[in-house]
Design an enzyme around this catalytic site. Structure first.
Site, short mmCIF file in Angstrom:
data_model
loop_
_atom_site.label_atom_id
_atom_site.label_comp_id
_atom_site.label_asym_id
_atom_site.label_seq_id
_atom_site.Cartn_x
_atom_site.Cartn_y
_atom_site.Cartn_z
N ASP A 19 -8.68 -6.23 -4.94
CA ASP A 19 -8.36 -5.09 -4.06
C ASP A 19 -9.45 -4.02 -4.19
OD1 ASP A 19 -7.19 -2.70 -2.92
OD2 ASP A 19 -5.20 -3.56 -3.25
N SER A 51 0.84 -1.20 0.00
CA SER A 51 0.00 0.00 0.00
C SER A 51 0.88 1.26 0.00
CB SER A 51 -0.95 -0.04 1.20
OG SER A 51 -1.99 0.87 1.03
N HIS A 62 -7.14 -5.89 -0.36
CA HIS A 62 -6.08 -4.91 -0.24
C HIS A 62 -5.02 -5.38 0.75
CE1 HIS A 62 -3.96 -1.24 -0.59
NE2 HIS A 62 -4.13 -0.92 0.66
#
Ligand code: NAG
Ligand code: NAG
Ligand code: NAG
Ligand code: NAG
Ligand code: NAG
Ligand code: NAG
Ligand code: NAG
Ligand code: NAG
Ligand code: NAG
Ligand code: NAG
Ligand code: NAG
Ligand code: NAG
Ligand code: CA
Length: 579
Positions: free
Chosen positions: A444, A199, A490
């Site tokens: 995601d 991320s 995610h």
């Protein structure tokens, strides 16, 4: 100082140095990089603090298998000469008997520049001295946005560049030297340097690969690297709802996601609740077919919607059938941001991802579902473009698809050389022998998987413009391999598709690639949730895609041009190239 350290190491070597020996401020001070080691940086040797931890459990970690570790947490402060600032770094030193001549740099997530103990503890489990930084933001727990403005209208540019790439770089260079010193390594012995992050931590990883040659390998998940586009697209779902004037109950969108998964699951040849081919799903599924599907979600005291139970506000019972309006909202979100002339400005989530950005809130007084502006997107408008000291965007009044495009443009220009992290020429990193494993959960719901596929394609086409697709792909894979992780969300496993596996051991494979020359053709992955927890699966390397035969028993990685093409978009709303 150096002499004294050698002396300590020498004496230690005769009796074998223990973690206890190392974990004193006297020893740690002697291991600090020498004055002048890093031009422009002065370390405060009085600031050293050491803390010993024994038998710490690494458990259910996203990126490392379970392990029991002991480490010494060594922190110290430094300043940039002439600036009078204070930056803290922390290095987690493994027991010398388990040290593997490795250093691991780690990053953060969201607006945090580190992940606390989470990633460094995994680093210690692979025998690496593992580092994190506070970026100079005030403390290890202070997020970057807190001091981003010196006053309204006045950016603290040092913080921007520290967050952008500088702090992780400094932590890495200082950390490699500290690791050598603290372990008493011989000059001729190779110290392998790695990076792990997902991320925002993935963006930070790319910031190092794109600008520096300090790392031998980087394991990077779902990077938030096309920063301006990425952060503003968090507002896109809300603007779709507002434009179409429909604010779906979360349960209605969940029903659409469930119906999408049900239809698309078997397209990959294996009916396991996992959409391993969201590209085929894009090509074959007509979301209009979900109109009329009944849905029901029980009332909840909190946590209705997409978060874990208890995370949200109370929600009433939701019982109905999927409406044409909800389907229009879902389809427009999946189509991605287009400007008012119909030109594409960005990519979106793959079908099967939950509609997290589209989360609405229930108004108990009116009994209606209303707009709830994504906190992830709003702050980038108010604090980072308008330079107002607030993290919330109060309203979307007057905001159109063109406004979103213009906000992206503003954010992009303002932070082109700090946060925007998509420089596509990796020649220097490649020449230095660096290797990258890059992966992205295909479902995601926070950073579109297509965002990563686009960058891979940018690097391929920029670095090998004269070569055909297959030849350039093979060349690129000499040092940069990209994997879409079926079913994953995610930066981790996805409760909505629990039978999908997650590449928890990607660091092991990266190490094998760097240290033994064994390049992974598939990513080793393990089911992390549900009844099949622990099951092993192999993830195909892009652009190959999984396809099962034998009623789901045999996986192949196939080349499918029609599918590959769905991952590539013409972002023709922009005159500038978008890497
Ligand atoms: C380490 O922790 C595990 C479980 O957390 C425990 O079973 C074990 O006895 C501990 N070992 C030591 C040396 O303390
Ligand atoms: C490491 O030590 C510092 C200084 O004592 C402390 O502030 C920090 O929380 C520790 N970090 C972790 C992840 O335990
Ligand atoms: C911004 O607001 C926070 C409170 O929300 C306050 O603590 C901080 O001092 C403010 N910063 C500036 C630069 O005004
Ligand atoms: C190791 O390298 C340092 C810095 O280049 C040098 O000062 C030192 O003498 C070297 N040590 C040995 C044992 O070669
Ligand atoms: C969606 O599917 C999940 C199982 O994955 C189930 O728990 C949930 O109730 C379903 N929700 C709706 C609205 O269909
Ligand atoms: C879905 O329905 C909408 C509204 O009736 C229509 O405009 C659209 O073309 C349909 N999409 C497909 C793929 O059939
Ligand atoms: C709405 O308000 C009523 C009365 O105050 C309360 O009993 C109910 O739990 C509330 N429902 C939700 C979903 O907040
Ligand atoms: C949902 O509403 C329909 C129509 O009002 C009703 O027949 C059905 O029993 C309800 N379902 C549940 C699970 O409450
Ligand atoms: C700075 O901006 C915030 C958010 O708009 C506002 O609440 C605050 O009053 C402003 N501060 C000053 C000193 O103008
Ligand atoms: C590229 O390689 C794939 C196999 O990986 C093959 O199926 C395809 O035909 C090749 N394309 C060209 C143009 O050679
Ligand atoms: C691959 O994952 C399996 C569990 O799924 C694990 O047992 C094995 O050690 C891993 N291989 C590597 C090279 O890490
Ligand atoms: C195919 O696999 C599914 C699930 O694993 C199983 O239920 C089904 O019986 C299999 N079909 C055949 C023809 O083997
Ligand atoms: Ca499947």
């Amino acid at each position: 100082m150096r002499f004294q350290l050698s002396f300590l190491v020498f004496v230690g070597a005769a009796t074998a140095i223990t973690l206890n020996d190392i974990c004193t401020s006297t020893y740690a001070q002697l291991a600090l990089p020498a004055p002048g080691f890093y031009q422009g940086i002065t370390i405060d040797s009085d600031s050293v603090v050491t803390t010993l931890a024994s038998n710490y459990s690494v458990k259910d970690n996203t990126f490392f298998p379970n392990a029991a570790i002991s480490y010494c947490n060594v922190t110290f402060a430094y300043t940039h000469d002439g600036r009078n600032d204070v930056v803290h770094v922390a290095y987690f030193v493994p027991d010398p008997s388990t040290f593997t001549n490795r250093f691991l740099a780690t990053g953060g997530g969201g607006l945090a520049i580190n992940s606390g103990l989470n990633t460094v503890s995994g680093g210690v489990s692979i025998g690496a001295v593992s580092g994190l930084t506070d970026g100079g933001f005030g403390s290890f727990n202070t997020q970057e946005d807190v001091h981003f403005l010196l006053a309204n209208g006045s950016v603290n540019w040092e913080n921007a560049y520290m967050f952008g790439y500088q702090a992780i770089h400094e932590m890495t260079v200082l950390g490699k030297e500290f690791a050598r010193n603290v372990m008493g390594m011989q000059n001729a012995t190779k110290l392998y340097a790695y990076y792990q992050g997902c991320s925002e931590g993935g963006r930070e990883g790319w910031s190092q690969v794109q600008r520096f040659e300090e790392l031998d390998g980087a394991s990077i998940g779902a990077p938030a690297f096309r920063y301006a586009h990425q952060q503003i697209q968090h507002l896109y779902s809300n603007v779709v709802e507002k434009t179409l004037d429909y604010f779906p109950p979360p349960c209605e969108l969940t029903a659409i996601v469930n119906a999408t998964i049900a239809f698309c699951d078997p397209l990959d040849g294996k009916t396991d609740g996992v959409v391993s081919r969201t590209d085929l799903c894009k090509l074959r599924f007509n979301i209009n077919s979900t109109i009329g599907t009944p849905y029901y979600c029980a009332a909840s005291a909190g946590g209705g919607g997409f978060g874990p139970p208890g995370s949200g506000q109370p929600t009433p019972v939701q019982n109905g059938t999927v409406s044409a309006k909800a389907v229009a909202v879902a389809q427009t979100i999946i189509d991605g941001l287009h400007d008012l002339q119909g030109r594409r400005a960005y990519v979106s989530y793959q079908p099967s991802a939950t509609f997290a950005d589209a989360q609405t809130k229930y108004n108990n007084a009116t009994g209606k579902w209303e707009l709830s502006i994504s906190g992830l997107g709003g702050e980038f408008v108010t604090r980072y473009i308008q330079l107002q000291n607030t993290s919330t965007l109060a309203s979307l009044e007057g905001v159109t698809y063109d406004t979103l495009r213009d906000w992206i443009y503003d954010l992009w220009q303002m932070y082109e050389d700090s946060f925007q992290t998509t420089w596509p020429d990796l020649t220097k990193f490649q020449a230095a022998g660096g290797k990258v494993l890059h992966f992205h959960g295909e479902s995601d719901n926070s950073i579109p998987a297509a965002s990563s596929a686009r960058y891979w394609e940018s690097v391929r086409s920029v670095m090998y413009p004269a070569l055909d697709y297959n030849t350039s792909t093979t060349k690129l894979q000499d040092f940069y391999r990209f994997f879409l992780v079926p079913g994953a969300g995610h930066c981790g496993a996805n409760a909505g598709q629990p039978n999908g596996a997650w590449p928890q051991t990607s660091m092991t494979q990266l190490i094998d690639w760097v240290e033994k020359g064994v390049a992974p053709d598939t990513l080793n992955a393990t089911v992390a949730l549900g009844a099949n927890k622990g099951q092993n699966q192999q993830i195909c390397m892009f652009p190959l895609r999984p396809l099962y035969t034998g009623n789901g028993t045999e996986q192949q990685c196939v080349y499918d041009q029609e599918s590959i093409d769905t991952w590539h978009y013409d972002l023709n709303s922009w005159k500038m190239p978008v890497y």
